[in-house]
Scaffold this motif. Sequence first.
Motif, PDB file in Angstrom:
ATOM      1  N   LEU A 186       5.136  23.832  -3.719  1.00 13.12           N
ATOM      2  CA  LEU A 186       4.750  22.547  -3.535  1.00 13.12           C
ATOM      3  C   LEU A 186       6.007  21.726  -3.180  1.00 13.12           C
ATOM      4  N   THR A 187       5.388  20.848  -2.115  1.00 17.61           N
ATOM      5  CA  THR A 187       6.520  20.041  -1.708  1.00 17.61           C
ATOM      6  C   THR A 187       6.719  18.644  -2.502  1.00 17.61           C
ATOM      7  N   ILE A 188       7.652  17.965  -1.990  1.00 20.99           N
ATOM      8  CA  ILE A 188       8.021  16.701  -2.938  1.00 20.99           C
ATOM      9  C   ILE A 188       6.931  15.811  -2.636  1.00 20.99           C
ATOM     10  N   PHE A 194       4.375  12.477 -11.672  1.00 19.65           N
ATOM     11  CA  PHE A 194       5.604  12.341 -10.948  1.00 19.65           C
ATOM     12  C   PHE A 194       5.885  11.318  -9.787  1.00 19.65           C
ATOM     13  N   GLU A 195       4.626  10.436  -9.750  1.00 16.07           N
ATOM     14  CA  GLU A 195       4.503   9.429  -8.619  1.00 16.07           C
ATOM     15  C   GLU A 195       5.899   8.351  -8.573  1.00 16.07           C
ATOM     16  N   LYS A 196       6.349   8.131  -9.568  1.00 15.77           N
ATOM     17  CA  LYS A 196       7.312   7.216  -9.531  1.00 15.77           C
ATOM     18  C   LYS A 196       8.875   7.851  -9.418  1.00 15.77           C
ATOM     19  N   LEU A 197       9.005   9.187  -9.362  1.00 11.28           N
ATOM     20  CA  LEU A 197      10.194   9.693  -9.348  1.00 11.28           C
ATOM     21  C   LEU A 197      10.970   9.639  -7.933  1.00 11.28           C
ATOM     22  N   ASP A 213      13.258  10.936  -4.718  1.00 15.45           N
ATOM     23  CA  ASP A 213      12.911  12.212  -3.749  1.00 15.45           C
ATOM     24  C   ASP A 213      13.943  13.240  -4.399  1.00 15.45           C
ATOM     25  N   GLU A 214      15.131  12.670  -5.082  1.00 18.47           N
ATOM     26  CA  GLU A 214      16.298  13.676  -5.388  1.00 18.47           C
ATOM     27  C   GLU A 214      15.457  14.401  -6.599  1.00 18.47           C
ATOM     28  N   GLN A 215      14.978  13.459  -7.730  1.00 15.58           N
ATOM     29  CA  GLN A 215      14.153  14.177  -9.107  1.00 15.58           C
ATOM     30  C   GLN A 215      13.157  15.010  -8.417  1.00 15.58           C
TER      31      GLN A 215
END
Length: 492
Positions: free
Chosen positions: A21-23, A32-35, A37-39
Amino acid sequence: MTEASAPVEEIKLQPCEPGKLTIDELRTLFLFEKLTDEQLTWIAEHGCTMHAPAGALVLREGDPAEQFFVLLSGTIALTRRVGQDDVQTTRTEQRGVYMGATQAYIRDDGVPRKYMASMRALDDADFFMLSAEDFGSMMRDWFPMAIHLLEGLALGYRSQQAAISERQRLMALGALSAGLMHELNNPAAAASRATGALRQRVAGMRHKLGMLAAGKVAPERLVALVELQEEVIERAAKAPTLTAMQTADREDELGEWLEERNVTGAWDVAAVFAQGGLDIDCLEEIQAKLETPKLLDKAVQWISYALETEQLMSDIEDATGRVSNLVLAAKQYSQLDRAAHQWIDVHTGLDSTLVMLGHKIGTGVTVVKDYDRTLPQVPAHPAELNQVWTNIIDNAVQAMNGAGTLTVSTFRKDDYVVVSIGDTGPGIPEELRKRVFEPFFTTKPVGEGTGLGLDISYRIVTNGHGGDIHVQSQPGDTRFLVKLPITEPASR
């Protein structure tokens, strides 16, 4: 299909594949929608994807909770083991739902973390997975304040819920037990009273028989009198049931006839004969069988004792039969000696529930049964459905405040058996009607109700049985309609 009967070992899970899976794909999942890019990059590097074929057991209740799962596609069902059977608690195809090691963030307290439910793929399903160790450390490092709050909530809720649930179960059990004891007390007391009266009547009958013998009745006349006694008892057994007015009129006629012939306790004897549905013709036959009119008093008294003895034995039989029926209803209600999942006639559970709640229904509520006895059996967990009937009927009786009409009807609609439970109470306002199936919602004061809740009833019917439940309400006519499929749901 229960977990025990599913071909678990025949279906193999595919290995988990990292880096699938990509970010951007992870961000489409609501978790995960509010994380940042690093997370998301960290999660993508530490997680993997897994495919589960239809029917595969993905995780088993009681196994060590080693993985955190997020559903990417497909339909899954969660089940909990209850006794010898698996009870479905959740069935969903919502993308992004999560399960598994959901409490891995709680710091090690010496209690091993285990899966709280089993999960099966109902069709081909794909999951994103993180190890429990990675998920726990991620949560503690990224959200320390939230973790403190969640730990406190989780541990506090666990202890509170255990105490509250135990108390609610004990209260519900106590209420049902008290009701059952109340119902059992009535026939038991009736049998006890009838037994005491029977002992007196048998003693009196022996006394009267001795007096007849002392009257020097000819043997053939005594034999004829005994035969007449049997005829009278048989005639009473076949006599049509009289109304209260007819019984009173008959008692007057018999009393006058007996009083004219100086029979001792004429009106007491008349009451016994009238209760047995007998008439003056019967008394005329008794008199005709006697050698002398002087023996009429003793003969009538003797036959009266025999007739009342039969009536008392019938009372005892009815009372003990009532006790047996109550015990049978309690067994059917609890389903203690039956398989948890079976094909059932819904009417059996409805009837046993009405019996168990007889003390709550009382005499002010009229119960109307409109059953379609041609309905097929349905696959179900009968003990769970009995809890649904208990909750809905109890709510209906409380809504009517002890006076009104409770209507329980069944019918078929398409491929469903429908159970309708209606009351003539004030109805449910529209703003509350939308919330009756919400968790923890109630309109009752603290301490009242069954402790079950319509939200649990809803989950039992929908998740546990693949059915549906909804409410229709207006003043004077509120109905809860429970739909149960007549075929085995795919999730069984």
